[in-house]
Design an enzyme around this catalytic site. Structure first.
Site, short mmCIF file in Angstrom:
data_model
loop_
_atom_site.label_atom_id
_atom_site.label_comp_id
_atom_site.label_asym_id
_atom_site.label_seq_id
_atom_site.Cartn_x
_atom_site.Cartn_y
_atom_site.Cartn_z
N ARG A 16 0.82 -1.21 0.00
CA ARG A 16 0.00 0.00 0.00
C ARG A 16 0.86 1.27 0.00
O ARG A 16 0.49 2.26 -0.62
CB ARG A 16 -0.94 -0.01 1.21
CG ARG A 16 -2.06 -1.01 1.00
CD ARG A 16 -3.00 -1.10 2.16
NE ARG A 16 -4.25 -1.73 1.72
CZ ARG A 16 -5.18 -2.18 2.55
NH1 ARG A 16 -5.03 -2.08 3.86
NH2 ARG A 16 -6.28 -2.73 2.07
N LYS A 47 -18.40 -18.55 0.64
CA LYS A 47 -19.85 -18.58 0.79
C LYS A 47 -20.59 -17.75 -0.23
O LYS A 47 -20.16 -16.65 -0.59
CB LYS A 47 -20.21 -18.05 2.18
CG LYS A 47 -19.83 -18.99 3.30
CD LYS A 47 -20.19 -18.37 4.63
CE LYS A 47 -20.16 -19.42 5.73
NZ LYS A 47 -20.63 -18.83 6.99
N GLY A 80 -9.06 -9.90 -0.98
CA GLY A 80 -7.91 -10.22 -0.13
C GLY A 80 -7.34 -11.60 -0.42
O GLY A 80 -6.13 -11.76 -0.69
N GLY A 114 -13.03 -4.36 0.50
CA GLY A 114 -14.45 -3.97 0.50
C GLY A 114 -14.84 -3.11 -0.68
O GLY A 114 -15.91 -3.30 -1.27
P1 ADP Z 1 -11.75 -12.96 -1.26
O1 ADP Z 1 -11.06 -12.56 0.03
O2 ADP Z 1 -10.77 -12.99 -2.41
O3 ADP Z 1 -12.95 -12.10 -1.56
P2 ADP Z 1 -13.26 -15.05 0.01
O4 ADP Z 1 -12.89 -14.50 1.35
O5 ADP Z 1 -14.66 -14.91 -0.42
O6 ADP Z 1 -12.27 -14.46 -1.11
O7 ADP Z 1 -12.97 -16.61 -0.04
C1 ADP Z 1 -11.73 -17.18 0.27
C2 ADP Z 1 -11.87 -18.39 1.14
O8 ADP Z 1 -12.71 -19.38 0.56
C3 ADP Z 1 -10.53 -19.05 1.35
O9 ADP Z 1 -10.23 -19.04 2.73
C4 ADP Z 1 -10.74 -20.49 0.85
O10 ADP Z 1 -10.08 -21.45 1.64
C5 ADP Z 1 -12.23 -20.64 0.95
N1 ADP Z 1 -12.71 -21.73 0.09
C6 ADP Z 1 -12.63 -21.80 -1.24
N2 ADP Z 1 -13.14 -22.97 -1.69
C7 ADP Z 1 -13.55 -23.66 -0.61
C8 ADP Z 1 -14.16 -24.95 -0.42
N3 ADP Z 1 -14.45 -25.74 -1.45
N4 ADP Z 1 -14.45 -25.33 0.85
C9 ADP Z 1 -14.14 -24.52 1.89
N5 ADP Z 1 -13.57 -23.31 1.77
C10 ADP Z 1 -13.27 -22.88 0.53
#
Ligand code: ADP
Ligand code: MG
Length: 394
Positions: A37, A195, A352, A375
């Site tokens: 950053r 999720k 992230g 965000g």
């Molecule tokens: P970002 O931070 O890029 O927006 P998210 O926080 O939404 O991404 O998602 C990342 C998380 O999703 C990671 O910790 C990863 O381990 C988890 N994840 C991805 N696929 C699965 C899965 N099949 N089962 C459980 N967790 C998962």
């Protein structure tokens, strides 16, 4: 939307320019552990200083509860910032800000204390805006990552002083415009992560915008369940299967093809390097968890990207932090990077964990643009107007 940039700011020599940056870096044992950053601010701060401005950097640091907290003082970041900028940086406390700024000379750079030491910062209180505006003649917002908040330093000030987008902000907005604003079609979106519930608005917005929606990660399990697949002990939001169906119906009506994995990597234990099976989605046993998209699906998804001109990506395809469940994310990321290198794909990614996954795959630099804004990037993917950006519109 059009906005003014440093190309429109005119002669800044001798003028006081208040620059909102993102200096909210991670620290451990008094040291900055990731200076990404800080590096992102160099273009704007360096240019303004070189053009003879008195540069006053405004930023928040951590989450103090509207009052001074020495553990969240930007004084802790100033030395590291000086090294990254390659020029002296003065730290200025709020108690003596007016006097300190009055003694600064053209080309000098100062970091002002944490804006969140004022309770009114996050409320966008006019008194705080006044307090900040009194220090400058011009305002530059260079912190896209804070632009989803209408705070005094990110939004209020833009209405009080002549306002301009900094270089990092300009680059980020340009990349996002190319990816979802006026993209070259076909456009693919890759959405993964844990999720569905955290990305509902993203999915709803994207089905109306993109030609291909690739769903992976834990959230794909909810969509598979909606299609009648037994996902065993996988992470799955069973209460959202109706929502998943509604999203697939909306995609159908909009002419957007939804791609779900048809083979998956499963395990009965979630730990590094357990025994795994690669199976068709219809062959997941009751005690198994889907932890990654399978190799056949990953290759097919890569082929989808080969026919696209634009890619926007948020969320990993699997539980990438735990080997070997990073395989599909890494494979797809490398395909996207290669296509970008060939000039056939504009690739924009953010989030992230997504940035961490692309770094792990060694391809973050090979994407057209990778946003480190968390965000703000997601709100942009939801199609929302970001107040800090809207305030720069002319
Ligand atoms: P970002 O931070 O890029 O927006 P998210 O926080 O939404 O991404 O998602 C990342 C998380 O999703 C990671 O910790 C990863 O381990 C988890 N994840 C991805 N696929 C699965 C899965 N099949 N089962 C459980 N967790 C998962
Ligand atoms: Mg995350």
């Amino acid at each position: 939307m059009t906005y003014r940039t440093l190309d429109d700011i005119g002669d800044v020599a001798g003028k006081r320019v208040v620059v909102r940056e993102d200096l909210n870096v991670p620290m451990a044992d008094g040291r900055v552990t990731d200076d990404t950053r800080l590096r992102a601010t160099v273009a704007t701060v360096g240019e303004l200083a070189d053009r003879g401005a008195v540069v006053l950097v405004l930023a928040h640091f951590g989450r103090p509860k509207g009052q001074p907290d020495p553990t969240m003082s930007l004084a802790l970041v100033t030395r590291a910032y000086e090294q990254v900028l390659g020029r002296p940086v003065r730290f200025v406390d709020w108690g003596s800000a007016d006097e300190a700024v009055a003694t600064m000379r053209p080309g000098d750079v100062a970091v002002l204390e944490n804006t969140r030491f004022f309770a009114g910062e996050e409320r966008n209180d006019p008194d705080v805006v006044d307090r900040l505006a009194a220090l400058g003649d011009l305002y530059v917002n260079d912190a896209f990552s804070a632009a989803h908040r209408a705070h005094a330093s990110t939004e209020g000030l833009a209405h009080r002083l002549p306002a301009f987008a900094g270089r990092a902000m300009e680059t980020e907005l340009g990349a996002l415009e190319k990816a979802l604003g006026k993209p070259e079609h076909p456009v693919a979106a890759v959405v993964g992560g844990a999720k569905v519930s955290t990305k509902l608005d993203v999915l709803k917005h994207l089905v109306g915008k993109v030609d291909h929606l690739i769903i992976g990660g834990g959230m794909a399990n909810t969509f598979l369940a909606a299609r009648g697949v037994n996902v065993g002990r996988s992470l799955c939001e069973h209460d959202l299967t109706d929502t998943a169906e509604a999203i697939m119906d909306a995609a159908d009506r909009a002419g957007c093809t939804v791609h779900l994995p048809y083979d998956v990597v499963v395990a009965t234990e979630f730990r590094p390097n357990p025994a795994t099976r690669t199976v068709n989605v219809h062959e997941v046993a009751a005690d198994e968890m889907i932890l990654d998209v399978g190799p056949a699906a990953a290759e097919a998804l890569g082929d989808v990207l080969k026919n696209c001109r634009t890619l926007v990506w948020n969320g990993p395809m699997g539980a990438f932090e735990t080997p070997p469940f990073d395989a599909a994310t890494v494979a797809l990321a490398r395909t996207a990077a290669a296509l970008t290198g060939d000039g056939s794909l504009v690739s924009v990614a953010g989030g992230g964990d997504t940035v961490a996954a692309l770094n792990q795959a060694g391809v973050a630099d090979a994407f057209t643009f990778v946003s480190t804004a968390g965000g703000a990037f997601l709100e942009w993917m939801e199609g929302r107007e970001l107040p800090g950006v809207a305030a720069l519109a002319r």
